[in-house]
Scaffold this motif. Structure first.
Motif, PDB file in Angstrom:
ATOM      1  N   GLY A   8       0.843  -1.195   0.000  1.00  0.00           N
ATOM      2  CA  GLY A   8       0.000   0.000   0.000  1.00  0.00           C
ATOM      3  C   GLY A   8       0.873   1.239   0.000  1.00  0.00           C
ATOM      4  N   ILE A   9       0.266   2.369  -0.342  1.00  0.00           N
ATOM      5  CA  ILE A   9       1.019   3.630  -0.311  1.00  0.00           C
ATOM      6  C   ILE A   9       1.250   4.051   1.136  1.00  0.00           C
ATOM      7  N   GLU A  10       1.944   5.157   1.299  1.00  0.00           N
ATOM      8  CA  GLU A  10       2.291   5.623   2.652  1.00  0.00           C
ATOM      9  C   GLU A  10       1.013   5.944   3.448  1.00  0.00           C
ATOM     10  N   GLY A  11       1.032   5.591   4.720  1.00  0.00           N
ATOM     11  CA  GLY A  11      -0.042   5.993   5.637  1.00  0.00           C
ATOM     12  C   GLY A  11      -1.295   5.135   5.616  1.00  0.00           C
ATOM     13  N   VAL A  12      -1.238   3.973   4.960  1.00  0.00           N
ATOM     14  CA  VAL A  12      -2.455   3.144   4.898  1.00  0.00           C
ATOM     15  C   VAL A  12      -2.672   2.316   6.168  1.00  0.00           C
ATOM     16  N   GLY A  13      -1.660   2.256   7.042  1.00  0.00           N
ATOM     17  CA  GLY A  13      -1.805   1.483   8.280  1.00  0.00           C
ATOM     18  C   GLY A  13      -1.324   0.050   8.147  1.00  0.00           C
ATOM     19  N   LYS A  14      -0.462  -0.175   7.185  1.00  0.00           N
ATOM     20  CA  LYS A  14       0.089  -1.506   6.897  1.00  0.00           C
ATOM     21  C   LYS A  14       0.755  -2.144   8.128  1.00  0.00           C
ATOM     22  N   SER A  15       1.630  -1.386   8.783  1.00  0.00           N
ATOM     23  CA  SER A  15       2.383  -1.955   9.919  1.00  0.00           C
ATOM     24  C   SER A  15       1.447  -2.382  11.038  1.00  0.00           C
ATOM     25  N   THR A  16       0.445  -1.554  11.333  1.00  0.00           N
ATOM     26  CA  THR A  16      -0.536  -1.899  12.372  1.00  0.00           C
ATOM     27  C   THR A  16      -1.199  -3.226  12.033  1.00  0.00           C
ATOM     28  N   ASN A 142       3.434  13.349  11.538  1.00  0.00           N
ATOM     29  CA  ASN A 142       4.490  13.423  12.563  1.00  0.00           C
ATOM     30  C   ASN A 142       5.794  12.755  12.139  1.00  0.00           C
ATOM     31  N   ASP A 143       5.740  11.977  11.053  1.00  0.00           N
ATOM     32  CA  ASP A 143       6.933  11.216  10.653  1.00  0.00           C
ATOM     33  C   ASP A 143       7.910  12.076   9.851  1.00  0.00           C
ATOM     34  N   VAL A 144       9.197  11.691   9.915  1.00  0.00           N
ATOM     35  CA  VAL A 144      10.202  12.323   9.044  1.00  0.00           C
ATOM     36  C   VAL A 144      10.024  11.719   7.649  1.00  0.00           C
ATOM     37  N   ILE A 145       9.962  12.595   6.644  1.00  0.00           N
ATOM     38  CA  ILE A 145       9.701  12.127   5.276  1.00  0.00           C
ATOM     39  C   ILE A 145      11.021  11.694   4.616  1.00  0.00           C
ATOM     40  N   ASP A 146      11.066  10.442   4.109  1.00  0.00           N
ATOM     41  CA  ASP A 146      12.312   9.956   3.481  1.00  0.00           C
ATOM     42  C   ASP A 146      12.362  10.305   1.991  1.00  0.00           C
ATOM     43  N   ARG A 147      13.426   9.839   1.308  1.00  0.00           N
ATOM     44  CA  ARG A 147      13.640  10.214  -0.103  1.00  0.00           C
ATOM     45  C   ARG A 147      12.473   9.787  -0.994  1.00  0.00           C
ATOM     46  N   ILE A 148      12.011   8.561  -0.826  1.00  0.00           N
ATOM     47  CA  ILE A 148      10.932   8.080  -1.704  1.00  0.00           C
ATOM     48  C   ILE A 148       9.613   8.784  -1.361  1.00  0.00           C
ATOM     49  N   GLU A 149       9.387   8.998  -0.062  1.00  0.00           N
ATOM     50  CA  GLU A 149       8.144   9.684   0.341  1.00  0.00           C
ATOM     51  C   GLU A 149       8.108  11.138  -0.158  1.00  0.00           C
ATOM     52  N   SER A 150       9.285  11.676  -0.512  1.00  0.00           N
ATOM     53  CA  SER A 150       9.340  13.063  -1.001  1.00  0.00           C
ATOM     54  C   SER A 150       9.030  13.164  -2.493  1.00  0.00           C
ATOM     55  N   SER A 151       8.527  12.078  -3.092  1.00  0.00           N
ATOM     56  CA  SER A 151       8.368  12.050  -4.551  1.00  0.00           C
ATOM     57  C   SER A 151       7.126  12.794  -5.069  1.00  0.00           C
ATOM     58  N   GLY A 152       6.284  13.293  -4.186  1.00  0.00           N
ATOM     59  CA  GLY A 152       5.153  14.136  -4.627  1.00  0.00           C
ATOM     60  C   GLY A 152       3.851  13.380  -4.803  1.00  0.00           C
ATOM     61  N   ILE A 153       2.755  14.161  -4.756  1.00  0.00           N
ATOM     62  CA  ILE A 153       1.403  13.586  -4.800  1.00  0.00           C
ATOM     63  C   ILE A 153       1.151  12.839  -6.115  1.00  0.00           C
ATOM     64  N   ASN A 154       1.581  13.417  -7.252  1.00  0.00           N
ATOM     65  CA  ASN A 154       1.309  12.769  -8.548  1.00  0.00           C
ATOM     66  C   ASN A 154       1.963  11.393  -8.628  1.00  0.00           C
TER      67      ASN A 154
END
Ligand code: TMP
Length: 197
Positions: A8-16, A142-154
């Motif tokens: 899933g994309i970032e923030g979907v709650g996968k780890s939980t 609240n998380d620090v954004i990493d390189r891949i997460e900085s790739s933008g909404i599109n």
């Protein structure tokens, strides 16, 4: 051994969800192992650091090949000859199709060639948690954004479309609506996993 992968994309709650299903399988008496990609070996964790570091100015092809270098080590160390009842993996090759294929626009043929060449075992089940991109990022404030997460909404809209396409095309893939409550998503996750028991 049954292999279940979570996507899933970032923030979907996968780890939980992974931790909930892991505890549930343990209480049922199954032996389990939890892995993550990229990572899960000493070499793979070093590659993960490189891949996620904002100091790494790398091409999309380098990104793809590093994902597969880490994956190859993980397969050799943890998936070949495994004696666990269940291996749960936080991301796997479907992420390369979604992120590097649909997101970075690299050739899907090349990615499929790598999947076959590295002899990636096909999971018994891959669960994709699907969520609106902006809703996902809101959950991660609240998380620090990493390189891949900085790739933008599109980029992440394309990744999400890739995952949705995978759910249509591949028989091991199931999609779960991640906008529901944690309990409801966990219930659906367990129903899917129960089919393998
Ligand atoms: P995460 O597992 O903490 O979400 O971080 C891993 C990041 O790596 C995430 O942004 C997704 C990305 N990724 C790919 O781009 N391709 C891959 O093949 C894998 C396994 C992960």
């Amino acid at each position: 051994m049954k292999l279940i992968t979570f996507e899933g994309i970032e923030g979907v709650g996968k780890s939980t969800q992974i931790n909930l299903v892991l505890d549930w399988l343990k209480t049922k008496g199954f032996s389990t192992k939890l892995l993550r990609e990229p990572g899960s070996t000493i070499f793979g964790e070093k590659i993960r650091e490189l891949l996620l570091s904002k100091d790494s100015n790398i091409s999309a092809h380098t990104e793809l090949l590093l994902m597969f270098a880490a994956r190859s080590e993980m397969i050799k160390e943890h998936l070949m000859d495994s004696r666990e009842d269940f291996i749960l993996c936080d991301r796997y090759f479907h992420a390369s199709i979604a992120y590097q294929g649909y997101g970075r626009k690299l050739s899907l043929d090349l990615i499929n060639l790598l999947i076959n060449s590295v002899n990636c075992p096909i999971p018994d089940l891959t669960i994709i948690y699907d969520l609106d991109v902006k809703a996902g990022f809101k959950r991660k404030t609240n998380d620090v954004i990493d390189r891949i997460e900085s790739s933008g909404i599109n980029f992440f809209e394309d990744v999400r479309k890739g995952y949705q396409q995978l759910a249509k095309e591949r028989s091991e893939v199931e999609i779960v609506d991640a906008s529901e409550s944690i309990e409801c998503i966990s219930q659906q996750t367990k129903l899917l996993v129960e089919r393998l028991i």
